[in-house]
Design a protein around this motif. Structure first.
Motif, PDB file in Angstrom:
ATOM      1  N   LYS A  84     -27.087  12.877  74.977  1.00  0.00           N
ATOM      2  CA  LYS A  84     -28.260  13.728  75.179  1.00  0.00           C
ATOM      3  C   LYS A  84     -29.049  13.861  73.873  1.00  0.00           C
ATOM      4  O   LYS A  84     -30.277  13.746  73.881  1.00  0.00           O
ATOM      5  CB  LYS A  84     -27.820  15.105  75.669  1.00  0.00           C
ATOM      6  N   ASN A  85     -28.319  14.083  72.760  1.00  0.00           N
ATOM      7  CA  ASN A  85     -28.999  14.192  71.458  1.00  0.00           C
ATOM      8  C   ASN A  85     -29.717  12.899  71.098  1.00  0.00           C
ATOM      9  O   ASN A  85     -30.831  12.929  70.570  1.00  0.00           O
ATOM     10  CB  ASN A  85     -27.998  14.558  70.360  1.00  0.00           C
ATOM     11  N   GLU A  88     -32.805  12.713  73.134  1.00  0.00           N
ATOM     12  CA  GLU A  88     -33.814  13.647  72.619  1.00  0.00           C
ATOM     13  C   GLU A  88     -34.427  13.121  71.321  1.00  0.00           C
ATOM     14  O   GLU A  88     -35.640  13.215  71.126  1.00  0.00           O
ATOM     15  CB  GLU A  88     -33.179  15.017  72.377  1.00  0.00           C
TER      16      GLU A  88
END
Length: 163
Positions: A84-85, A88
């Motif tokens: 997810k990071n 992002e």
């Protein structure tokens, strides 16, 4: 007594046998039985210790499996967070690149506009100068600096209106 076949040797052998049994019971049987009892107790304690070790091993195995499951869950969670990071960050990098591209485009457009205005201004000056020279040759008179400036400004204003 001899007719019954009773023999004193036989009686002595029986007495010797009984004495041997009593002596064996006192000397050998009790230590042998004590040794067997100790052996039985040792075996029972070994079996009890083995069962206890087995229970501890089963408990340890269950604890290790639970810890392994927990560790795998944590690893999956960490991997999900990292993914997810990364997504992002990739999105942020893309947005930053788009913003930078827009800024560069705006800067380039502004530079083009400035250069265009500069070129138009230079072109107006050149056209005005050439027009004055041509007009001066046609009129065959010399213009003084003030008259020349007034004609140039008038020509520039007229050229600006035509655009």
């Amino acid at each position: 007594m001899e007719s019954l076949g009773f023999n004193a040797t036989l009686l002595a052998q029986m007495i010797n046998f009984l004495i041997l049994l009593i002596l064996l019971r006192a000397v050998a049987y009790k230590p042998f039985m004590n040794m067997l009892e100790k052996r039985r107790e040792l075996i029972e304690s070994s079996i009890a210790a083995a069962e206890e070790d087995k229970k501890q091993a089963e408990q340890l195995r269950a604890n290790l499996q639970a810890e392994l499951k927990h560790t795998r869950e944590e690893a999956a969670e960490i991997l999900a967070r990292a993914t997810k990071n990364a997504e992002e960050q990739a999105q942020a990098i893309i947005e930053a690149a788009k913003a930078e591209a827009a800024r560069v485009k705006e800067s380039a457009l502004a530079e083009i506009q400035r250069e265009k205005e500069k070129a138009v201004a230079e072109l107006k000056d050149q056209v005005a100068t050439l027009s004055i020279l041509v007009a001066g040759k046609i009129i065959d008179q010399k213009l003084d600096a003030n008259l020349q400036k007034d004609l140039v400004n008038k020509f520039i204003k007229e050229a600006g209106v035509l655009q």
